[in-house]
Design a protein around this motif. Structure first.
Motif, PDB file in Angstrom:
ATOM      1  N   MET A 104       0.744  -1.250  -0.017  1.00  0.00           N
ATOM      2  CA  MET A 104      -0.072  -0.015  -0.003  1.00  0.00           C
ATOM      3  C   MET A 104       0.741   1.414   0.020  1.00  0.00           C
ATOM      4  O   MET A 104       1.899   1.477   0.617  1.00  0.00           O
ATOM      5  N   LYS A 105       0.431   2.230  -0.719  1.00  0.00           N
ATOM      6  CA  LYS A 105       0.941   3.528  -0.673  1.00  0.00           C
ATOM      7  C   LYS A 105       0.460   4.561   0.588  1.00  0.00           C
ATOM      8  O   LYS A 105      -0.661   4.889   0.659  1.00  0.00           O
ATOM      9  N   ILE A 106       1.336   4.835   1.467  1.00  0.00           N
ATOM     10  CA  ILE A 106       0.793   5.624   2.671  1.00  0.00           C
ATOM     11  C   ILE A 106       1.509   7.045   2.661  1.00  0.00           C
ATOM     12  O   ILE A 106       2.819   7.027   2.525  1.00  0.00           O
ATOM     13  N   GLY A 107       0.885   7.781   2.878  1.00  0.00           N
ATOM     14  CA  GLY A 107       1.308   9.265   3.150  1.00  0.00           C
ATOM     15  C   GLY A 107       1.089   9.829   4.444  1.00  0.00           C
ATOM     16  O   GLY A 107       0.389   9.561   5.078  1.00  0.00           O
ATOM     17  N   VAL A 108       2.357  10.515   4.579  1.00  0.00           N
ATOM     18  CA  VAL A 108       2.509  11.335   5.957  1.00  0.00           C
ATOM     19  C   VAL A 108       2.615  12.866   5.692  1.00  0.00           C
ATOM     20  O   VAL A 108       3.818  13.195   5.444  1.00  0.00           O
ATOM     21  N   PRO A 109       1.424  13.691   5.583  1.00  0.00           N
ATOM     22  CA  PRO A 109       1.712  15.117   5.441  1.00  0.00           C
ATOM     23  C   PRO A 109       2.131  16.055   6.338  1.00  0.00           C
ATOM     24  O   PRO A 109       2.156  15.448   7.607  1.00  0.00           O
ATOM     25  N   ILE A 110       2.801  17.217   6.258  1.00  0.00           N
ATOM     26  CA  ILE A 110       2.724  17.924   7.599  1.00  0.00           C
ATOM     27  C   ILE A 110       1.491  18.538   8.121  1.00  0.00           C
ATOM     28  O   ILE A 110       0.511  18.612   7.309  1.00  0.00           O
ATOM     29  N   LEU A 147       6.855  -0.440   8.204  1.00  0.00           N
ATOM     30  CA  LEU A 147       6.109  -0.360   7.237  1.00  0.00           C
ATOM     31  C   LEU A 147       6.782  -0.945   5.709  1.00  0.00           C
ATOM     32  O   LEU A 147       6.395  -1.794   5.093  1.00  0.00           O
ATOM     33  N   THR A 148       7.811  -0.397   5.680  1.00  0.00           N
ATOM     34  CA  THR A 148       8.666  -0.495   4.385  1.00  0.00           C
ATOM     35  C   THR A 148       9.292  -1.702   4.396  1.00  0.00           C
ATOM     36  O   THR A 148       9.499  -2.482   3.205  1.00  0.00           O
ATOM     37  N   LYS A 149       9.836  -2.350   5.477  1.00  0.00           N
ATOM     38  CA  LYS A 149       9.945  -3.694   5.569  1.00  0.00           C
ATOM     39  C   LYS A 149       9.138  -4.743   5.160  1.00  0.00           C
ATOM     40  O   LYS A 149       9.370  -5.883   4.828  1.00  0.00           O
ATOM     41  N   ARG A 150       7.899  -4.162   5.461  1.00  0.00           N
ATOM     42  CA  ARG A 150       6.700  -5.030   4.639  1.00  0.00           C
ATOM     43  C   ARG A 150       6.434  -4.944   3.275  1.00  0.00           C
ATOM     44  O   ARG A 150       5.118  -5.104   3.164  1.00  0.00           O
ATOM     45  N   ASP A 151       7.279  -4.140   2.690  1.00  0.00           N
ATOM     46  CA  ASP A 151       7.130  -3.878   1.214  1.00  0.00           C
ATOM     47  C   ASP A 151       5.954  -2.870   0.911  1.00  0.00           C
ATOM     48  O   ASP A 151       5.478  -2.819   0.010  1.00  0.00           O
ATOM     49  N   HIS A 152       5.584  -2.225   2.121  1.00  0.00           N
ATOM     50  CA  HIS A 152       4.739  -0.869   1.634  1.00  0.00           C
ATOM     51  C   HIS A 152       5.840   0.392   1.232  1.00  0.00           C
ATOM     52  O   HIS A 152       6.721   0.429   1.684  1.00  0.00           O
ATOM     53  N   GLU A 153       5.096   1.166   0.731  1.00  0.00           N
ATOM     54  CA  GLU A 153       5.709   2.283   0.216  1.00  0.00           C
ATOM     55  C   GLU A 153       5.156   3.520   0.938  1.00  0.00           C
ATOM     56  O   GLU A 153       3.917   3.965   1.112  1.00  0.00           O
ATOM     57  N   VAL A 154       5.883   4.421   1.703  1.00  0.00           N
ATOM     58  CA  VAL A 154       5.855   5.346   2.377  1.00  0.00           C
ATOM     59  C   VAL A 154       6.286   6.812   1.977  1.00  0.00           C
ATOM     60  O   VAL A 154       7.410   6.867   1.517  1.00  0.00           O
ATOM     61  N   TYR A 155       5.380   7.708   1.890  1.00  0.00           N
ATOM     62  CA  TYR A 155       5.586   9.118   1.113  1.00  0.00           C
ATOM     63  C   TYR A 155       5.352   9.979   2.413  1.00  0.00           C
ATOM     64  O   TYR A 155       4.431  10.261   2.907  1.00  0.00           O
ATOM     65  N   ASP A 170      16.395  10.873   8.512  1.00  0.00           N
ATOM     66  CA  ASP A 170      15.759   9.983   9.194  1.00  0.00           C
ATOM     67  C   ASP A 170      14.834   9.159   8.692  1.00  0.00           C
ATOM     68  O   ASP A 170      15.048   7.745   8.602  1.00  0.00           O
ATOM     69  N   TYR A 171      13.827   9.798   7.942  1.00  0.00           N
ATOM     70  CA  TYR A 171      12.904   8.847   7.143  1.00  0.00           C
ATOM     71  C   TYR A 171      13.504   8.152   5.836  1.00  0.00           C
ATOM     72  O   TYR A 171      12.900   7.182   5.826  1.00  0.00           O
ATOM     73  N   ILE A 172      14.404   8.971   5.368  1.00  0.00           N
ATOM     74  CA  ILE A 172      15.015   8.182   4.189  1.00  0.00           C
ATOM     75  C   ILE A 172      15.672   6.810   4.414  1.00  0.00           C
ATOM     76  O   ILE A 172      15.783   6.161   3.869  1.00  0.00           O
ATOM     77  N   LYS A 173      16.464   6.809   5.509  1.00  0.00           N
ATOM     78  CA  LYS A 173      17.225   5.694   6.238  1.00  0.00           C
ATOM     79  C   LYS A 173      15.992   4.729   6.395  1.00  0.00           C
ATOM     80  O   LYS A 173      16.580   3.647   6.271  1.00  0.00           O
ATOM     81  N   ALA A 174      14.961   5.023   6.837  1.00  0.00           N
ATOM     82  CA  ALA A 174      14.071   3.992   7.132  1.00  0.00           C
ATOM     83  C   ALA A 174      13.088   3.566   5.999  1.00  0.00           C
ATOM     84  O   ALA A 174      12.243   2.686   6.024  1.00  0.00           O
ATOM     85  N   GLY A 175      13.420   4.063   4.883  1.00  0.00           N
ATOM     86  CA  GLY A 175      12.909   3.663   3.633  1.00  0.00           C
ATOM     87  C   GLY A 175      11.989   4.612   2.939  1.00  0.00           C
ATOM     88  O   GLY A 175      11.171   4.070   1.759  1.00  0.00           O
ATOM     89  N   ALA A 176      11.429   5.653   3.513  1.00  0.00           N
ATOM     90  CA  ALA A 176      10.451   6.626   2.930  1.00  0.00           C
ATOM     91  C   ALA A 176      11.069   7.439   1.906  1.00  0.00           C
ATOM     92  O   ALA A 176      12.197   7.477   1.517  1.00  0.00           O
ATOM     93  N   THR A 177      10.084   7.735   1.019  1.00  0.00           N
ATOM     94  CA  THR A 177      10.258   8.635  -0.156  1.00  0.00           C
ATOM     95  C   THR A 177      10.015  10.173   0.417  1.00  0.00           C
ATOM     96  O   THR A 177       8.813  10.255   0.925  1.00  0.00           O
ATOM     97  N   ILE A 178      10.800  11.094   0.228  1.00  0.00           N
ATOM     98  CA  ILE A 178      10.338  12.365   0.602  1.00  0.00           C
ATOM     99  C   ILE A 178       9.731  13.276  -0.611  1.00  0.00           C
ATOM    100  O   ILE A 178      10.135  13.334  -1.697  1.00  0.00           O
ATOM    101  N   LEU A 179       8.801  13.648  -0.227  1.00  0.00           N
ATOM    102  CA  LEU A 179       7.982  14.656  -1.528  1.00  0.00           C
ATOM    103  C   LEU A 179       7.870  16.271  -1.000  1.00  0.00           C
ATOM    104  O   LEU A 179       7.722  16.453   0.200  1.00  0.00           O
ATOM    105  N   ASP A 180       7.980  16.887  -1.974  1.00  0.00           N
ATOM    106  CA  ASP A 180       8.013  18.655  -1.642  1.00  0.00           C
ATOM    107  C   ASP A 180       6.890  18.977  -1.180  1.00  0.00           C
ATOM    108  O   ASP A 180       6.920  20.120  -0.221  1.00  0.00           O
TER     109      ASP A 180
END
Length: 365
Positions: A1-7, A26-34, A49-59
């Motif tokens: 699943m694609k999961i979003g975490v906004p400001i 979540l990412t170790k379970r193959d989910h995508e976190v933005y 910190d989020y990038i190291k955990a597997g997240a993708t940063i969006l602007d």
């Protein structure tokens, strides 16, 4: 699943919906976190910190909402976010719908799946996703109340715990649930005289058995409330009716019986407040005065201590986020009764009774 975490864009809301540790699970379970750029900064978490955990940063916040199948956040969406929420998108956050008809109608119109932290309910009636923030808010209510009792900010000019030879302040707490209990613990620790009231005798017995002698439990009634407000220095409103508007236990006419500079802190503001004169305020402008009584009713009190609050919140929300991501919202709610009770609005239909009753709307069964 694609999961979003906004400001979080609510005024002075410094928390974030997920820690880097949560992202990693979540990412170790193959989910995508933005995660939106700098979403965790005010809570002490860097993009790195989020990038190291597997997240993708969006602007941008728009990019996060656009790509995500599920949004995980802290506070209810506010007006600029309404148009970003998509049909069939899962939004998992604190909603407190009963306090806002505008928000309720906006989420109905969005056709999203709205799952509210505050109504996820265990079999024993406890609210596991509300408890940690209630603990923070209960403790903060005394911290803030003590500050606003100071004379430069129009309080009575009384030190909560007093000093040798001078009596302490009297603190009246309405509600002996999580908020009230934590408030009583803090006030008692500072040496105040504490009166805590409730209509639940089981809760009052627990208070009496576990609190020190400067905490007195008393059955809550209008007569008893009117008696104690006359000489209370600090009044804490900590009443909760699950998913529904809070009852008005202190009415406007009662203010005239209070001493000038009395401070009232309404922790129930998210559910409409348990004081008739309550109106939501912000950390930027937290108080107002009516009839010489200081009102503090910040609707996101834990946002002032975001590191503590974010850590505590992710500890309890993450297992449910994982269930939703692994199974999809429908199967997850079918398989998990507490999570199912978090469903408030689904694809344009109200499915939680207290919300429908709050605004005299139709409920879908």
């Amino acid at each position: 699943m694609k999961i979003g975490v906004p400001i979080e864009i609510k005024n002075n809301e410094n928390r974030v919906g997920m820690t880097p540790s949560g992202v990693f699970e979540l990412t170790k379970r193959d989910h995508e976190v933005y995660v939106q750029k700098n979403a965790g900064f005010n809570s002490g978490f860097l993009d790195e910190d989020y990038i190291k955990a597997g997240a993708t940063i969006l602007d941008t916040i728009e990019a996060v909402y656009d790509i995500a199948e599920m949004i995980v956040k802290v506070k209810e969406p506010i007006e600029p976010e309404y148009k970003l929420i998509k049909k069939d998108q899962v939004v998992f956050t604190y909603f407190h719908f009963a306090s806002s008809e505008v928000l309720t109608n906006a989420m109905i119109d969005s056709k999203a799946i709205c799952i509210a932290y505050e109504t996820v309910e265990d079999a024993d009636g406890t609210l596991p996703l509300l408890i940690p923030m209630s603990e923070v808010a209960g403790r903060m209510s005394i911290q803030q109340g003590a500050k606003y009792l100071e004379k430069p900010i129009k309080g009575r000019g009384i030190l909560l715990g007093g000093v040798p030879g001078v009596p302490p302040a009297k603190v009246l707490i309405l509600g002996a649930g999580v908020v009230g209990y934590q408030a009583a613990k803090m006030a008692a620790g500072l040496g105040a005289l504490v009166i805590i009231m409730d209509i639940n005798m089981k809760a009052l017995r627990y208070v009496s058995d576990s609190m020190p002698n400067n905490v007195i439990s008393e059955f809550s009634s209008e007569y008893n409330i009117r008696k104690h407000i006359k000489d209370a220095d600090l009044i804490i409103g900590g009443v909760l009716i699950k998913g529904a508007k809070a009852p008005k236990l202190i009415t406007r006419d009662m203010l005239k019986d209070m001493r000038p500079g009395t401070v009232m802190v309404d922790v129930a503001v998210d559910q409409g407040g348990c004081f008739e004169t309550t109106k939501p305020t912000t950390h930027q402008d937290p108080t107002y005065i009516i009839d010489e009584v200081v009102h503090y009713s910040v609707a996101n009190m834990p946002g002032a201590v975001p590191y503590t609050s974010t850590m505590a919140l992710t500890n309890v929300t993450l297992p449910y986020v994982i269930k939703l991501a692994n199974e999809g919202w429908e199967r997850a709610c079918e398989n998990n009764a507490p999570l199912a009770k978090g469903l408030n609005i689904v694809k344009g239909k109200i499915v939680y009774k207290e919300i429908a009753e709050a605004f005299d709307m139709e409920m879908s069964f």
